[in-house]
Write an enzyme that holds these catalytic residues in place. Structure first.
Site, mmCIF file in Angstrom:
data_model
loop_
_atom_site.group_PDB
_atom_site.id
_atom_site.type_symbol
_atom_site.label_atom_id
_atom_site.label_comp_id
_atom_site.label_asym_id
_atom_site.label_seq_id
_atom_site.Cartn_x
_atom_site.Cartn_y
_atom_site.Cartn_z
ATOM 1 N N TYR A 1 4.456 9.707 -13.527
ATOM 2 C CA TYR A 1 4.645 8.296 -13.807
ATOM 3 C C TYR A 1 6.071 7.900 -13.456
ATOM 4 O O TYR A 1 7.016 8.523 -13.942
ATOM 5 C CB TYR A 1 4.394 7.984 -15.282
ATOM 6 C CG TYR A 1 2.946 8.066 -15.718
ATOM 7 C CD1 TYR A 1 1.924 8.298 -14.816
ATOM 8 C CD2 TYR A 1 2.614 7.910 -17.052
ATOM 9 C CE1 TYR A 1 0.602 8.362 -15.228
ATOM 10 C CE2 TYR A 1 1.295 7.973 -17.485
ATOM 11 C CZ TYR A 1 0.297 8.204 -16.565
ATOM 12 O OH TYR A 1 -1.002 8.278 -16.970
ATOM 13 N N GLU B 1 -3.355 -4.275 -38.889
ATOM 14 C CA GLU B 1 -4.269 -4.926 -37.949
ATOM 15 C C GLU B 1 -4.052 -6.432 -37.849
ATOM 16 O O GLU B 1 -4.471 -7.049 -36.871
ATOM 17 C CB GLU B 1 -5.715 -4.619 -38.342
ATOM 18 C CG GLU B 1 -6.090 -3.157 -38.150
ATOM 19 C CD GLU B 1 -7.486 -2.846 -38.641
ATOM 20 O OE1 GLU B 1 -8.288 -2.306 -37.868
ATOM 21 O OE2 GLU B 1 -7.775 -3.163 -39.825
#
Length: 395
Positions: free
Chosen positions: A305, A380
């Site tokens: 990467y 969340e």
């Protein structure tokens, strides 16, 4: 200053669908899939996008999805990305929706990324009349070491769907307070290269090392020399991180083995340091082994990467939209890069764009477990913020 966002109700739109985003995230979380082929995750996304008016293209060599929504007004095309895959590791969160599959866990937030981008898709579909240009949604598998972004580019992501003007991605993190957006221009994340070392000596009896060539102390010397190499030969203000994460040798207590092996990773924040460190690794490994009468085989998986580099203009645009959407105190400019790596870097090599970190620290936890931890959890409620920011970047 003229408002960047066409309608200030985007965050409210996202909050109104928070429950369905949470449900989608939990379903993906409990059924994690690895690598490039994620058929169940793909089907969940396709079901969510159904009837929203997106043109859908599926990947040939992976479970990728490209979903395009054309606005009612002319304008630029904005690429929005969510990665989809989990990690091969156990989950020990104790959550009611924890992974049902042993040694698989969504410990890097990709389940949340998918849910947020799906939420953004619904917001954009509802605001199609306000969308100037196109929203190009990139649901990408295989971020965790498989180069899924590169696979999608090879299959035509950038060249086959018309001009794409800019690109944006969010990465959620539980170690930043909920709702804070962290970003910087220039180098955001390091490159990642993996290497393996095999030191071959001569096996023998443990009581008679002079009749053998023991590869174990040679490997130990190589590991220590590599650490010294980083601190003595790599500039402190253009750093690299080198970690030997696995060493393996031998079978029992009274045998000197013929070989020892090691695995490791190299991270750097510039291409100059990256190439310099790779050259130095080769020199250290080969010559230390040779000095002790051993042979060394070095395998460098160069180019895993690249460095993730945020475009300055797109970083500024992200900052302005974040402040308008979430308030002036919502943005943090990062002083330094993160030494983790991202295959979003492949996209940013081809398009002007940026990645931002979204804080999702769980409430009441003094020291939250970070990404890639077996105990990583998020708040969340932060996903509504992420979905709103995705949508705002396109609008």
């Amino acid at each position: 200053m003229e408002s960047i966002i066409t309608n200030t109700g985007i965050l409210e739109d996202a909050k109104s669908i928070a429950t369905e985003m949470i449900d989608l995230r939990r379903t993906i979380h409990s059924n994690p899939e690895l690598g490039l082929h994620l058929p169940e995750t793909q089907q969940l996304i396709l079901k969510y996008l159904e009837n929203l008016g997106f043109d859908i293209t599926l990947g040939k060599n992976s479970s990728s999805i490209i979903a395009i929504l054309k606005g009612d007004q002319p304008g630029p095309s904005t690429l929005l990305r969510a990665d989809m895959d989990a990690l091969p590791m156990p989950e020990d969160t104790g959550l009611g929706y924890a992974s049902k599959i042993p040694n698989r866990m969504h410990a890097c937030g990709h389940d949340a990324h998918v849910a947020m981008l799906c939420g953004a898709a619904k917001i954009l579909a509802l605001r199609k009349s306000e969308l100037r240009g196109r929203a190009v949604l990139m649901f990408q598998p295989g971020e965790e070491g498989y180069g899924g972004a590169a696979v999608m580019i090879e299959e035509g992501l950038i060249n086959d769907f018309g001009t794409i003007d800019r690109a944006f991605a969010i990465h959620i993190t539980p170690v930043i307070p909920k709702g804070i957006i962290a970003i910087k221009s220039g180098t955001l994340m390091a490159s990642a290269d993996e290497f393996s070392i095999e030191v071959i000596g001569k096996g023998g009896h443990a009581s008679m090392p002079s009749d053998a060539v023991d590869p174990i102390p040679v490997m130990c010397e190589i590991v220590l020399a590599l650490q010294s190499m980083v601190t003595r030969r790599i500039p402190a203000f253009d750093p690299a991180v080198l970690t030997v994460s696995k060493i393996e040798a031998g079978t029992t207590s009274n045998v000197i083995p013929e070989k020892a092996t090691a695995l490791g990773t190299l991270r750097a924040v510039s291409e100059n340091t990256r190439l310099s460190a790779i050259e130095l690794i080769e020199r250290v490994v080969i010559n230390i082994a040779k000095a002790h009468g051993c042979e060394a085989l070095l395998h460098l998986h160069h180019g895993s990467y690249p460095v993730t580099i945020n475009n300055e203009v797109e970083t500024q645009r992200t900052a302005e939209i974040t402040r308008e959407l979430l308030g002036q105190n919502s943005l943090v400019i990062m002083p330094t890069p993160v030494m983790g790596a991202e295959d979003w870097s492949f996209v940013l090599q081809n398009l002007p764009g940026a990645m931002a970190f979204l804080g999702a620290a769980p409430p009441g936890v003094a020291m939250p477990a970070p990404n890639h931890s077996n105990k990583m959890i998020i708040d969340e409620d932060a996903m509504a913020i992420g979905a709103a920011l995705y949508a705002a970047m396109a609008l």
